[in-house]
Design a protein around this motif. Structure first.
Motif, mmCIF file in Angstrom:
data_model
loop_
_atom_site.group_PDB
_atom_site.id
_atom_site.type_symbol
_atom_site.label_atom_id
_atom_site.label_comp_id
_atom_site.label_asym_id
_atom_site.label_seq_id
_atom_site.Cartn_x
_atom_site.Cartn_y
_atom_site.Cartn_z
ATOM 1 N N TRP A 119 0.431 -1.025 0.130
ATOM 2 C CA TRP A 119 0.165 0.056 0.232
ATOM 3 C C TRP A 119 0.911 1.371 -0.082
ATOM 4 O O TRP A 119 0.241 1.943 -0.449
ATOM 5 N N MET A 120 1.541 1.159 0.979
ATOM 6 C CA MET A 120 3.040 2.486 1.405
ATOM 7 C C MET A 120 3.423 2.456 -0.184
ATOM 8 O O MET A 120 3.891 3.642 -0.776
ATOM 9 N N ILE A 121 3.667 2.047 -1.629
ATOM 10 C CA ILE A 121 4.520 1.764 -2.474
ATOM 11 C C ILE A 121 3.629 2.276 -3.690
ATOM 12 O O ILE A 121 3.609 2.986 -4.562
ATOM 13 N N TRP A 122 2.012 1.867 -3.616
ATOM 14 C CA TRP A 122 1.253 2.501 -4.723
ATOM 15 C C TRP A 122 1.764 4.321 -4.082
ATOM 16 O O TRP A 122 1.174 4.919 -5.397
ATOM 17 N N LEU A 123 1.158 4.556 -2.562
ATOM 18 C CA LEU A 123 0.810 5.754 -2.069
ATOM 19 C C LEU A 123 1.684 6.639 -2.539
ATOM 20 O O LEU A 123 1.916 8.024 -3.311
ATOM 21 N N MET A 124 3.313 6.189 -2.407
ATOM 22 C CA MET A 124 4.792 6.637 -3.360
ATOM 23 C C MET A 124 4.745 6.558 -4.900
ATOM 24 O O MET A 124 4.913 8.093 -4.840
ATOM 25 N N TYR A 125 3.770 6.125 -5.183
ATOM 26 C CA TYR A 125 3.656 6.511 -7.057
ATOM 27 C C TYR A 125 2.890 7.012 -7.391
ATOM 28 O O TYR A 125 2.928 8.380 -8.009
ATOM 29 N N HIS A 126 1.388 7.251 -6.101
ATOM 30 C CA HIS A 126 1.286 8.042 -5.996
ATOM 31 C C HIS A 126 0.970 9.596 -6.125
ATOM 32 O O HIS A 126 0.706 10.575 -7.456
ATOM 33 N N ALA A 127 1.827 9.536 -4.781
ATOM 34 C CA ALA A 127 1.967 10.852 -5.140
ATOM 35 C C ALA A 127 3.526 11.465 -5.660
ATOM 36 O O ALA A 127 3.583 12.869 -5.717
ATOM 37 N N TYR A 128 4.161 10.995 -6.090
ATOM 38 C CA TYR A 128 4.960 11.466 -7.081
ATOM 39 C C TYR A 128 4.329 11.370 -8.808
ATOM 40 O O TYR A 128 4.421 12.515 -8.896
ATOM 41 N N SER A 129 3.282 11.193 -9.010
ATOM 42 C CA SER A 129 2.448 11.277 -10.376
ATOM 43 C C SER A 129 1.835 12.652 -10.872
ATOM 44 O O SER A 129 2.254 13.836 -11.141
ATOM 45 N N ILE A 130 1.399 12.763 -8.770
ATOM 46 C CA ILE A 130 0.467 13.869 -8.545
ATOM 47 C C ILE A 130 1.222 14.968 -8.681
ATOM 48 O O ILE A 130 1.063 16.223 -9.041
ATOM 49 N N SER A 131 2.423 15.073 -7.843
ATOM 50 C CA SER A 131 3.311 15.909 -7.647
ATOM 51 C C SER A 131 3.725 16.746 -8.573
ATOM 52 O O SER A 131 3.692 17.938 -8.945
ATOM 53 N N THR A 132 4.079 15.659 -9.638
ATOM 54 C CA THR A 132 5.458 16.238 -10.931
ATOM 55 C C THR A 132 3.748 16.344 -12.353
ATOM 56 O O THR A 132 4.517 16.734 -13.201
ATOM 57 N N ASP A 133 3.028 15.710 -12.200
ATOM 58 C CA ASP A 133 2.030 15.621 -13.059
ATOM 59 C C ASP A 133 2.582 14.785 -14.395
ATOM 60 O O ASP A 133 2.644 15.035 -15.319
ATOM 61 N N MET A 134 2.872 13.837 -14.019
ATOM 62 C CA MET A 134 3.618 12.805 -14.837
ATOM 63 C C MET A 134 2.370 11.433 -14.982
ATOM 64 O O MET A 134 1.955 11.519 -13.516
ATOM 65 N N LYS A 135 2.178 11.128 -16.017
ATOM 66 C CA LYS A 135 1.503 9.280 -16.069
ATOM 67 C C LYS A 135 2.306 8.887 -16.845
ATOM 68 O O LYS A 135 3.119 8.918 -17.789
ATOM 69 N N GLY A 136 1.340 7.562 -16.765
ATOM 70 C CA GLY A 136 2.084 6.273 -17.966
ATOM 71 C C GLY A 136 3.229 5.919 -17.477
ATOM 72 O O GLY A 136 3.645 5.472 -16.668
ATOM 73 N N SER A 137 4.407 5.605 -18.821
ATOM 74 C CA SER A 137 5.238 5.075 -18.257
ATOM 75 C C SER A 137 6.214 5.129 -17.726
ATOM 76 O O SER A 137 7.038 4.601 -17.158
ATOM 77 N N ARG A 138 6.039 6.908 -18.426
ATOM 78 C CA ARG A 138 7.288 7.528 -17.986
ATOM 79 C C ARG A 138 7.323 7.610 -16.325
ATOM 80 O O ARG A 138 8.157 8.126 -16.298
ATOM 81 N N ALA A 139 5.731 7.427 -15.460
ATOM 82 C CA ALA A 139 5.828 7.787 -14.863
ATOM 83 C C ALA A 139 6.936 6.656 -13.833
ATOM 84 O O ALA A 139 7.124 6.635 -12.263
#
Length: 217
Positions: free
Chosen positions: A169-189
């Motif tokens: 669950w923590m790994i998912w939250l880390m990824y989601h935080a990164y994606s939201i903060s940097t506005d990156m999505k998809g394979s690059r994120a």
């Protein structure tokens, strides 16, 4: 009916997508509280956070040592994600958002630490681990472990499963935080996050050993 559905949706959002509502300074403060409480619980229960995703039993360490471990883990990943985001994000972003959400993303580690700190459970996991180590086959010709060994291993896996779920669950939250903060999505994120996580896992362990000392020494 629509009210129940709305409440359920809000709960799911809070649990799995909290950074759409909380970021910046507030996330940083709440995340810092989670890191401090994790260190306090780990110190009392004989647990260590000796890596970005690591939670192990060990000798009892001081609160300050465990707090240093938690801060190193948070900063190791956050620093690498800042670098990745600065290079790959489609637009500029606020560093406080990334640092704050990455701190708050570590709250499931507090839940995992609290679970493994339960007195009876804590003792039982330690006992099972010691039993498995003592029963581990040493003869290379014996390819099959004993039934008692396999049963103990299955039981240890079962009672440890909630802590593994919290870490996932923590790994998912880390990824989601990164994606939201940097506005990156998809394979690059995804690929940049995975690369940063792997490097941070190595980097944090090296830093902990050199700056804090080996927790297994």
């Amino acid at each position: 009916m629509s009210s129940d559905t709305s409440e359920r949706g809000q709960t799911i959002t809070c649990l799995f997508q909290p950074f759409e509502r909380v970021a910046g300074g507030l996330a940083l403060v709440l995340g810092a509280v989670a890191i401090v409480l994790s260190a306090a619980l780990a110190s009392s229960a004989g647990l260590i956070h000796d890596g970005v995703l690591d939670l192990h039993f060990s000798a009892h360490l001081s609160f300050w040592t465990l707090l240093a471990q938690g801060l190193i883990n948070w900063l190791s990943l956050s620093g690498l994600l800042l670098v990745a985001g600065s290079c790959l994000a489609p637009r500029s972003f606020r560093w406080i958002d990334l640092l704050g959400t990455q701190a708050l993303a570590r709250w499931p580690m507090l839940a995992a630490t609290a679970y493994l700190s339960i007195p009876g459970l804590n003792t039982r996991i330690r006992e099972l681990t010691e039993e498995l180590m003592s029963k581990m086959p040493t003869d290379p010709s014996k390819v099959m472990a004993s039934s008692a060994y396999l049963l103990d291993a299955m039981w240890l896996t079962l009672i440890s499963l909630p802590s593994l779920v919290f870490i996932a669950w923590m790994i998912w939250l880390m990824y989601h935080a990164y994606s939201i903060s940097t506005d990156m999505k998809g394979s690059r994120a995804v690929f940049s996050f995975v690369a940063a996580l792997v490097l941070a896992s190595i980097f944090s362990k090296v830093l902990i050993i050199h700056l804090v000392g080996s927790p297994l020494a």
